[in-house]
Design a protein around this motif. Structure first.
Motif, PDB file in Angstrom:
ATOM      1  N   LEU A 135       0.968  -1.195  -0.169  1.00 34.61           N
ATOM      2  CA  LEU A 135       0.062  -0.053   0.039  1.00 34.61           C
ATOM      3  C   LEU A 135       0.720   1.171   0.108  1.00 34.61           C
ATOM      4  O   LEU A 135       1.605   1.358   0.824  1.00 34.61           O
ATOM      5  N   GLU A 136       0.949   1.957  -1.100  1.00 28.49           N
ATOM      6  CA  GLU A 136       1.570   3.258  -1.120  1.00 28.49           C
ATOM      7  C   GLU A 136       0.900   4.271  -0.437  1.00 28.49           C
ATOM      8  O   GLU A 136      -0.096   4.524  -0.109  1.00 28.49           O
ATOM      9  N   LYS A 137       1.917   4.542   0.746  1.00 30.22           N
ATOM     10  CA  LYS A 137       1.448   5.582   1.864  1.00 30.22           C
ATOM     11  C   LYS A 137       0.770   6.930   1.362  1.00 30.22           C
ATOM     12  O   LYS A 137      -0.270   7.249   2.165  1.00 30.22           O
ATOM     13  N   LYS A 138       1.285   7.443   0.479  1.00 26.20           N
ATOM     14  CA  LYS A 138       0.708   8.943   0.038  1.00 26.20           C
ATOM     15  C   LYS A 138      -0.817   8.791  -0.607  1.00 26.20           C
ATOM     16  O   LYS A 138      -1.649   9.460  -0.392  1.00 26.20           O
ATOM     17  N   THR A 139      -0.802   7.839  -1.466  1.00 25.94           N
ATOM     18  CA  THR A 139      -1.902   7.506  -2.190  1.00 25.94           C
ATOM     19  C   THR A 139      -3.059   6.622  -1.658  1.00 25.94           C
ATOM     20  O   THR A 139      -4.270   6.518  -2.284  1.00 25.94           O
ATOM     21  N   ASN A 140      -2.551   5.592  -0.792  1.00 27.75           N
ATOM     22  CA  ASN A 140      -3.412   4.510  -0.536  1.00 27.75           C
ATOM     23  C   ASN A 140      -3.785   3.723  -1.467  1.00 27.75           C
ATOM     24  O   ASN A 140      -4.787   2.856  -1.524  1.00 27.75           O
ATOM     25  N   MET A 141      -3.054   3.594  -2.576  1.00 31.63           N
ATOM     26  CA  MET A 141      -3.219   2.727  -3.698  1.00 31.63           C
ATOM     27  C   MET A 141      -2.225   1.669  -3.382  1.00 31.63           C
ATOM     28  O   MET A 141      -1.282   1.525  -3.219  1.00 31.63           O
ATOM     29  N   VAL A 142      -2.740   0.504  -4.040  1.00 31.45           N
ATOM     30  CA  VAL A 142      -1.712  -0.815  -3.954  1.00 31.45           C
ATOM     31  C   VAL A 142      -0.823  -0.991  -5.130  1.00 31.45           C
ATOM     32  O   VAL A 142      -1.269  -0.576  -6.451  1.00 31.45           O
ATOM     33  N   ILE A 143       0.364  -1.147  -4.892  1.00 34.99           N
ATOM     34  CA  ILE A 143       1.410  -1.242  -5.729  1.00 34.99           C
ATOM     35  C   ILE A 143       1.854  -2.665  -5.759  1.00 34.99           C
ATOM     36  O   ILE A 143       1.987  -3.433  -4.712  1.00 34.99           O
ATOM     37  N   LEU A 144       2.386  -3.319  -6.883  1.00 33.55           N
ATOM     38  CA  LEU A 144       2.848  -4.675  -6.974  1.00 33.55           C
ATOM     39  C   LEU A 144       4.339  -4.578  -7.351  1.00 33.55           C
ATOM     40  O   LEU A 144       4.692  -3.875  -8.574  1.00 33.55           O
ATOM     41  N   PHE A 145       5.063  -5.226  -6.462  1.00 36.38           N
ATOM     42  CA  PHE A 145       6.728  -5.331  -6.995  1.00 36.38           C
ATOM     43  C   PHE A 145       6.757  -6.834  -7.265  1.00 36.38           C
ATOM     44  O   PHE A 145       6.293  -7.806  -6.768  1.00 36.38           O
ATOM     45  N   GLU A 146       7.153  -6.714  -8.561  1.00 34.52           N
ATOM     46  CA  GLU A 146       7.369  -8.290  -9.359  1.00 34.52           C
ATOM     47  C   GLU A 146       8.945  -8.643  -9.717  1.00 34.52           C
ATOM     48  O   GLU A 146       9.543  -8.094 -10.415  1.00 34.52           O
ATOM     49  N   PRO A 147       9.311  -9.506  -8.769  1.00 43.22           N
ATOM     50  CA  PRO A 147      10.929  -9.801  -8.866  1.00 43.22           C
ATOM     51  C   PRO A 147      11.322 -10.518 -10.064  1.00 43.22           C
ATOM     52  O   PRO A 147      12.359 -10.315 -10.634  1.00 43.22           O
ATOM     53  N   GLY A 148      10.307 -11.153 -10.649  1.00 42.44           N
ATOM     54  CA  GLY A 148      10.593 -12.123 -11.901  1.00 42.44           C
ATOM     55  C   GLY A 148      10.890 -11.164 -13.258  1.00 42.44           C
ATOM     56  O   GLY A 148      11.681 -11.532 -14.023  1.00 42.44           O
ATOM     57  N   THR A 149      10.076 -10.112 -12.980  1.00 38.37           N
ATOM     58  CA  THR A 149      10.166  -9.272 -14.276  1.00 38.37           C
ATOM     59  C   THR A 149      10.999  -7.825 -13.967  1.00 38.37           C
ATOM     60  O   THR A 149      11.263  -7.247 -14.927  1.00 38.37           O
ATOM     61  N   GLY A 150      11.167  -7.531 -12.715  1.00 42.68           N
ATOM     62  CA  GLY A 150      11.876  -6.379 -12.214  1.00 42.68           C
ATOM     63  C   GLY A 150      10.896  -5.161 -12.396  1.00 42.68           C
ATOM     64  O   GLY A 150      11.317  -4.062 -12.174  1.00 42.68           O
ATOM     65  N   ASP A 151       9.758  -5.369 -12.476  1.00 42.49           N
ATOM     66  CA  ASP A 151       8.838  -4.335 -12.642  1.00 42.49           C
ATOM     67  C   ASP A 151       8.028  -3.710 -11.277  1.00 42.49           C
ATOM     68  O   ASP A 151       8.116  -4.838 -10.465  1.00 42.49           O
ATOM     69  N   VAL A 152       7.613  -2.788 -11.452  1.00 36.29           N
ATOM     70  CA  VAL A 152       6.761  -2.055 -10.297  1.00 36.29           C
ATOM     71  C   VAL A 152       5.549  -1.554 -10.748  1.00 36.29           C
ATOM     72  O   VAL A 152       5.636  -0.835 -11.837  1.00 36.29           O
ATOM     73  N   TYR A 153       4.564  -2.250 -10.710  1.00 35.01           N
ATOM     74  CA  TYR A 153       3.316  -1.897 -11.062  1.00 35.01           C
ATOM     75  C   TYR A 153       2.253  -0.840 -10.055  1.00 35.01           C
ATOM     76  O   TYR A 153       2.099  -1.486  -9.015  1.00 35.01           O
ATOM     77  N   ASP A 154       1.834   0.032 -10.582  1.00 32.76           N
ATOM     78  CA  ASP A 154       0.730   0.804  -9.808  1.00 32.76           C
ATOM     79  C   ASP A 154      -0.753   0.393 -10.236  1.00 32.76           C
ATOM     80  O   ASP A 154      -0.923   0.162 -11.463  1.00 32.76           O
ATOM     81  N   THR A 155      -1.569  -0.188  -9.275  1.00 30.86           N
ATOM     82  CA  THR A 155      -2.775  -0.804  -9.748  1.00 30.86           C
ATOM     83  C   THR A 155      -3.963   0.190  -9.808  1.00 30.86           C
ATOM     84  O   THR A 155      -5.015  -0.008 -10.355  1.00 30.86           O
ATOM     85  N   ASP A 156      -3.720   1.590  -9.365  1.00 33.23           N
ATOM     86  CA  ASP A 156      -4.646   2.476  -9.597  1.00 33.23           C
ATOM     87  C   ASP A 156      -5.860   1.949  -8.667  1.00 33.23           C
ATOM     88  O   ASP A 156      -6.937   2.353  -9.148  1.00 33.23           O
ATOM     89  N   ALA A 157      -5.646   1.314  -7.815  1.00 37.68           N
ATOM     90  CA  ALA A 157      -7.054   0.779  -6.957  1.00 37.68           C
ATOM     91  C   ALA A 157      -6.463   0.833  -5.523  1.00 37.68           C
ATOM     92  O   ALA A 157      -5.250   0.566  -5.248  1.00 37.68           O
ATOM     93  N   ASP A 158      -7.431   1.269  -4.591  1.00 33.03           N
ATOM     94  CA  ASP A 158      -7.252   1.144  -3.314  1.00 33.03           C
ATOM     95  C   ASP A 158      -7.246  -0.174  -2.748  1.00 33.03           C
ATOM     96  O   ASP A 158      -7.616  -1.149  -3.646  1.00 33.03           O
ATOM     97  N   ILE A 159      -7.071  -0.783  -1.537  1.00 37.43           N
ATOM     98  CA  ILE A 159      -6.933  -2.121  -0.933  1.00 37.43           C
ATOM     99  C   ILE A 159      -8.397  -2.383  -1.119  1.00 37.43           C
ATOM    100  O   ILE A 159      -8.603  -3.798  -1.625  1.00 37.43           O
ATOM    101  N   ILE A 160      -9.517  -1.852  -0.978  1.00 35.49           N
ATOM    102  CA  ILE A 160     -10.676  -2.362  -1.000  1.00 35.49           C
ATOM    103  C   ILE A 160     -11.359  -2.903  -2.572  1.00 35.49           C
ATOM    104  O   ILE A 160     -11.603  -3.901  -2.796  1.00 35.49           O
ATOM    105  N   LYS A 161     -10.903  -1.907  -3.587  1.00 32.96           N
ATOM    106  CA  LYS A 161     -11.157  -2.113  -4.790  1.00 32.96           C
ATOM    107  C   LYS A 161     -10.117  -3.358  -5.537  1.00 32.96           C
ATOM    108  O   LYS A 161     -10.599  -3.964  -6.106  1.00 32.96           O
ATOM    109  N   PHE A 162      -9.039  -3.172  -5.025  1.00 31.63           N
ATOM    110  CA  PHE A 162      -8.138  -4.196  -5.409  1.00 31.63           C
ATOM    111  C   PHE A 162      -8.466  -5.267  -5.044  1.00 31.63           C
ATOM    112  O   PHE A 162      -8.561  -6.493  -5.984  1.00 31.63           O
ATOM    113  N   HIS A 163      -8.904  -5.731  -3.905  1.00 35.76           N
ATOM    114  CA  HIS A 163      -9.584  -7.171  -3.181  1.00 35.76           C
ATOM    115  C   HIS A 163     -10.869  -7.317  -3.682  1.00 35.76           C
ATOM    116  O   HIS A 163     -11.047  -8.581  -4.268  1.00 35.76           O
TER     117      HIS A 163
END
Length: 118
Positions: A20-48
């Motif tokens: 959970l990104e602290k400033k925006t309260n949006m879920v981000i995804l750290f993907e070690p296999g690809t080396g990418d970081v994704y912004d889901t543009d969703a808060d935890i409720i929408k993400f879940h």
């Protein structure tokens, strides 16, 4: 870059970290296999409630899990383990079963963080 900017929520079977990104309260995804970081543009409720439930293949790579799980005789992963890429995709590894191996999730991240410049 990300130090002190997020709170970890969970990790999945491939060791990907959902945070959970602290400033925006949006879920981000750290993907070690690809080396990418994704912004889901969703808060935890929408993400879940929406993203995961409506898009399990995209969010959790559930199709690959089923394929891997069956190929490994339905052996469950230990809580501390994940399925990692032997050679990460961003270093030329292939997204196939022969390139997957069980690894301690903390070890996987210790190896991947410098490669991802985190």
């Amino acid at each position: 870059k990300y130090k002190d900017t997020f709170s970890v929520l969970s990790y999945d079977w491939m060791g990907r970290i959902f945070a959970l990104e602290k400033k925006t309260n949006m879920v981000i995804l750290f993907e070690p296999g690809t080396g990418d970081v994704y912004d889901t543009d969703a808060d935890i409720i929408k993400f879940h409630d929406e993203l995961i439930s409506q898009n399990p293949i995209e969010c959790l790579v559930s199709d690959l899990f089923e394929y891997w799980y069956k190929a490994n005789d339905y052996k469950p992963l230990a809580y501390k383990d994940c399925v990692s890429y032997k050679v990460p995709l961003f270093l030329g590894g292939k997204d196939e079963l022969d390139n997957l191996d069980i690894c301690d999730v903390e070890v996987y991240w210790e190896i991947m963080m410098p490669l991802m410049n985190l």
